[in-house]
Write a protein that holds these residues in place. Structure first.
Motif, PDB file in Angstrom:
ATOM      1  N   TYR A  34      50.518  94.041  18.281  1.00 57.18           N
ATOM      2  CA  TYR A  34      49.912  93.506  17.066  1.00 57.18           C
ATOM      3  C   TYR A  34      48.420  93.815  17.100  1.00 57.18           C
ATOM      4  O   TYR A  34      47.876  94.135  18.160  1.00 57.18           O
ATOM      5  N   PRO A  35      47.765  93.747  15.957  1.00 60.48           N
ATOM      6  CA  PRO A  35      46.341  94.119  15.905  1.00 60.48           C
ATOM      7  C   PRO A  35      45.504  93.311  16.894  1.00 60.48           C
ATOM      8  O   PRO A  35      45.722  92.116  17.076  1.00 60.48           O
ATOM      9  N   GLN A  36      44.569  93.997  17.517  1.00 59.80           N
ATOM     10  CA  GLN A  36      43.680  93.319  18.462  1.00 59.80           C
ATOM     11  C   GLN A  36      42.555  92.650  17.678  1.00 59.80           C
ATOM     12  O   GLN A  36      41.810  93.287  16.956  1.00 59.80           O
ATOM     13  N   ARG A  37      42.494  91.378  17.804  1.00 53.59           N
ATOM     14  CA  ARG A  37      41.461  90.576  17.160  1.00 53.59           C
ATOM     15  C   ARG A  37      40.994  89.536  18.151  1.00 53.59           C
ATOM     16  O   ARG A  37      41.636  89.309  19.178  1.00 53.59           O
ATOM     17  N   HIS A  38      39.916  88.869  17.813  1.00 48.38           N
ATOM     18  CA  HIS A  38      39.470  87.799  18.694  1.00 48.38           C
ATOM     19  C   HIS A  38      40.454  86.647  18.685  1.00 48.38           C
ATOM     20  O   HIS A  38      40.663  85.983  19.679  1.00 48.38           O
ATOM     21  N   GLN A  39      41.084  86.436  17.543  1.00 50.31           N
ATOM     22  CA  GLN A  39      42.028  85.333  17.432  1.00 50.31           C
ATOM     23  C   GLN A  39      43.272  85.824  16.703  1.00 50.31           C
ATOM     24  O   GLN A  39      43.201  86.298  15.578  1.00 50.31           O
ATOM     25  N   VAL A  40      44.402  85.729  17.356  1.00 53.04           N
ATOM     26  CA  VAL A  40      45.678  86.142  16.767  1.00 53.04           C
ATOM     27  C   VAL A  40      46.152  85.029  15.840  1.00 53.04           C
ATOM     28  O   VAL A  40      46.011  83.843  16.152  1.00 53.04           O
ATOM     29  N   ALA A  41      46.715  85.409  14.703  1.00 49.45           N
ATOM     30  CA  ALA A  41      47.240  84.421  13.757  1.00 49.45           C
ATOM     31  C   ALA A  41      48.245  83.513  14.467  1.00 49.45           C
ATOM     32  O   ALA A  41      49.050  83.977  15.281  1.00 49.45           O
ATOM     33  N   THR A  42      48.207  82.252  14.147  1.00 52.79           N
ATOM     34  CA  THR A  42      49.085  81.270  14.773  1.00 52.79           C
ATOM     35  C   THR A  42      50.551  81.640  14.591  1.00 52.79           C
ATOM     36  O   THR A  42      51.350  81.521  15.518  1.00 52.79           O
ATOM     37  N   ARG A  43      50.916  82.116  13.428  1.00 58.45           N
ATOM     38  CA  ARG A  43      52.326  82.459  13.185  1.00 58.45           C
ATOM     39  C   ARG A  43      52.763  83.655  14.030  1.00 58.45           C
ATOM     40  O   ARG A  43      53.902  83.721  14.476  1.00 58.45           O
ATOM     41  N   VAL A  44      51.854  84.601  14.275  1.00 55.69           N
ATOM     42  CA  VAL A  44      52.185  85.750  15.128  1.00 55.69           C
ATOM     43  C   VAL A  44      52.363  85.273  16.562  1.00 55.69           C
ATOM     44  O   VAL A  44      53.339  85.633  17.235  1.00 55.69           O
ATOM     45  N   ARG A  45      51.448  84.478  17.063  1.00 55.33           N
ATOM     46  CA  ARG A  45      51.534  83.949  18.429  1.00 55.33           C
ATOM     47  C   ARG A  45      52.808  83.122  18.599  1.00 55.33           C
ATOM     48  O   ARG A  45      53.507  83.223  19.613  1.00 55.33           O
ATOM     49  N   ALA A  46      53.145  82.300  17.598  1.00 50.64           N
ATOM     50  CA  ALA A  46      54.356  81.479  17.662  1.00 50.64           C
ATOM     51  C   ALA A  46      55.609  82.351  17.712  1.00 50.64           C
ATOM     52  O   ALA A  46      56.540  82.073  18.477  1.00 50.64           O
ATOM     53  N   PHE A  47      55.626  83.411  16.913  1.00 46.77           N
ATOM     54  CA  PHE A  47      56.782  84.308  16.906  1.00 46.77           C
ATOM     55  C   PHE A  47      56.934  85.008  18.251  1.00 46.77           C
ATOM     56  O   PHE A  47      58.035  85.082  18.810  1.00 46.77           O
TER      57      PHE A  47
END
Length: 64
Positions: A34-47
């Motif tokens: 997934y895209p590298q960002r400082h903060q991953v979207a909560t829904r992506v992390r949960a999935f």
């Protein structure tokens, strides 16, 4: 070749039979990209966490 998780039910039901038990296929790694960002979207992390936990549980069941 099919992945074990795809054919497990057929092996258990007897529709398929293992003919060369001394041979096996190597484990396959699964990666979440997934895209590298400082903060991953909560829904992506949960999935990703959900999939990792599900796969770990399946691996544990398959080894027992």
């Amino acid at each position: 070749m099919r992945a074990e998780w795809r054919i497990e039910r057929y092996l258990q039901s007897g529709r398929l039979a293992q003919v060369l038990p001394q041979y096996y296929t190597p484990d396959a790694d699964i990666h979440a990209v997934y895209p590298q960002r400082h903060q991953v979207a909560t829904r992506v992390r949960a999935f990703v966490d959900f999939v990792a936990l599900s796969l770990a549980r399946q691996a544990k069941i398959g080894k027992s």
